[in-house]
Motif scaffolding. Sequence first.
Motif, PDB file in Angstrom:
ATOM      1  N   ASN A 197       0.818  -1.219   0.000  1.00 29.54           N
ATOM      2  CA  ASN A 197       0.000   0.000   0.000  1.00 29.54           C
ATOM      3  C   ASN A 197       0.851   1.269   0.000  1.00 29.54           C
ATOM      4  N   GLY A 198       2.128   1.134  -0.361  1.00 34.15           N
ATOM      5  CA  GLY A 198       2.992   2.301  -0.399  1.00 34.15           C
ATOM      6  C   GLY A 198       3.147   2.827  -1.810  1.00 34.15           C
ATOM      7  N   THR A 199       3.761   4.010  -1.911  1.00 31.94           N
ATOM      8  CA  THR A 199       3.969   4.634  -3.218  1.00 31.94           C
ATOM      9  C   THR A 199       5.441   4.802  -3.548  1.00 31.94           C
ATOM     10  N   THR A 200       6.319   4.765  -2.538  1.00 27.93           N
ATOM     11  CA  THR A 200       7.750   4.920  -2.784  1.00 27.93           C
ATOM     12  C   THR A 200       8.338   3.626  -3.324  1.00 27.93           C
ATOM     13  N   ASP A 221      17.253  -0.386  -1.213  1.00 27.03           N
ATOM     14  CA  ASP A 221      17.729   0.976  -1.404  1.00 27.03           C
ATOM     15  C   ASP A 221      16.516   1.873  -1.635  1.00 27.03           C
ATOM     16  N   TRP A 222      16.103   2.575  -0.568  1.00 26.41           N
ATOM     17  CA  TRP A 222      14.973   3.489  -0.664  1.00 26.41           C
ATOM     18  C   TRP A 222      15.468   4.898  -0.966  1.00 26.41           C
ATOM     19  N   PRO A 223      14.835   5.616  -1.869  1.00 22.91           N
ATOM     20  CA  PRO A 223      15.275   6.979  -2.169  1.00 22.91           C
ATOM     21  C   PRO A 223      15.171   7.877  -0.944  1.00 22.91           C
ATOM     22  N   GLY A 224      16.220   8.668  -0.723  1.00 25.22           N
ATOM     23  CA  GLY A 224      16.228   9.585   0.405  1.00 25.22           C
ATOM     24  C   GLY A 224      16.631   8.966   1.714  1.00 25.22           C
ATOM     25  N   ALA A 232      17.714  -4.611   7.532  1.00 20.64           N
ATOM     26  CA  ALA A 232      17.017  -5.539   6.641  1.00 20.64           C
ATOM     27  C   ALA A 232      15.568  -5.625   7.096  1.00 20.64           C
ATOM     28  N   GLU A 233      14.663  -5.777   6.152  1.00 20.60           N
ATOM     29  CA  GLU A 233      13.243  -5.846   6.488  1.00 20.60           C
ATOM     30  C   GLU A 233      12.626  -7.102   5.897  1.00 20.60           C
ATOM     31  N   GLU A 234      11.542  -7.532   6.490  1.00 18.34           N
ATOM     32  CA  GLU A 234      10.903  -8.764   6.059  1.00 18.34           C
ATOM     33  C   GLU A 234      10.334  -8.608   4.649  1.00 18.34           C
ATOM     34  N   THR A 235      10.599  -9.605   3.807  1.00 16.67           N
ATOM     35  CA  THR A 235      10.076  -9.541   2.444  1.00 16.67           C
ATOM     36  C   THR A 235       8.546  -9.643   2.423  1.00 16.67           C
ATOM     37  N   SER A 236       7.965 -10.180   3.496  1.00 16.38           N
ATOM     38  CA  SER A 236       6.499 -10.289   3.544  1.00 16.38           C
ATOM     39  C   SER A 236       5.837  -8.918   3.571  1.00 16.38           C
ATOM     40  N   ARG A 237       6.599  -7.885   3.891  1.00 16.22           N
ATOM     41  CA  ARG A 237       6.047  -6.525   3.933  1.00 16.22           C
ATOM     42  C   ARG A 237       6.243  -5.782   2.621  1.00 16.22           C
ATOM     43  N   LEU A 238       6.843  -6.460   1.643  1.00 15.64           N
ATOM     44  CA  LEU A 238       7.135  -5.815   0.374  1.00 15.64           C
ATOM     45  C   LEU A 238       6.228  -6.340  -0.728  1.00 15.64           C
TER      46      LEU A 238
END
Length: 249
Positions: A197-200, A221-224, A232-238
Amino acid sequence: MPECNVTFLPLIVADRPVEDPYQQAPHGTDMTMLRIVPATDVRAGDLVLGEFDGPLNPNRLRWAMQSAAAFVALPIRMWDAVCIDGQTPYWEPDELIMVIPREHRPADRYAIGDRVERTVVHTPPTDYAGRQPETRLMLQRGTVTAVDDGALSIAWDGRWPNAEIPDTGIRPVDHTRVERERTATGFAVGDRVTHHNGTTTGVVMELCKHWYDARSLARVDWPGVDDWDTRAEETSRLAHALPAVPAAA
């Protein structure tokens, strides 16, 4: 031309696996050019076929094991090992490797849109658990954007801060490996992703497992965001970022 002594070693192919995930050398490879060399003598661009079990001895037959997939070498020394694949500190320096020298393998022919990869030496300021940082080898993928008389322009996916780019060259991306990454974690290095549900939109730079329960994690690699490589973040959230749909005229 100077003369030199040549030792001939018998080679008998007893079994050639063909099922997945084994991969044969590319079509057109001259197998008579196969050589057995120490890991430290493998050069960037050599085609690695596997390893040879035991010291060279013309009076004794030994086993030679093909690797799970023939791959183009991006060798670099790391600690007390040789990372022939450009990423894994697996091979002992004196381990014997079967290769097709780069002069005798089919030349890579790149076109605009082809996917390639290179080795990056990355040292994060700290990792996501706050432990002492550890230098590691990563693969960075990119896309060929121009080909001019053999010279390539490449748009690399994302950025690796605190990184060095060793002179190991590039190689074509193995699309079979990309699909295995997606099968195992849902994503592959180089994929564009968003939070649910994100836009970035960010770029997956590394896939790993949680140290405790083996959950699939990704460094994105998130902009900004300057310190994304420490967490590191869980792939289930992506979720995969979908390409923008052009507005109707």
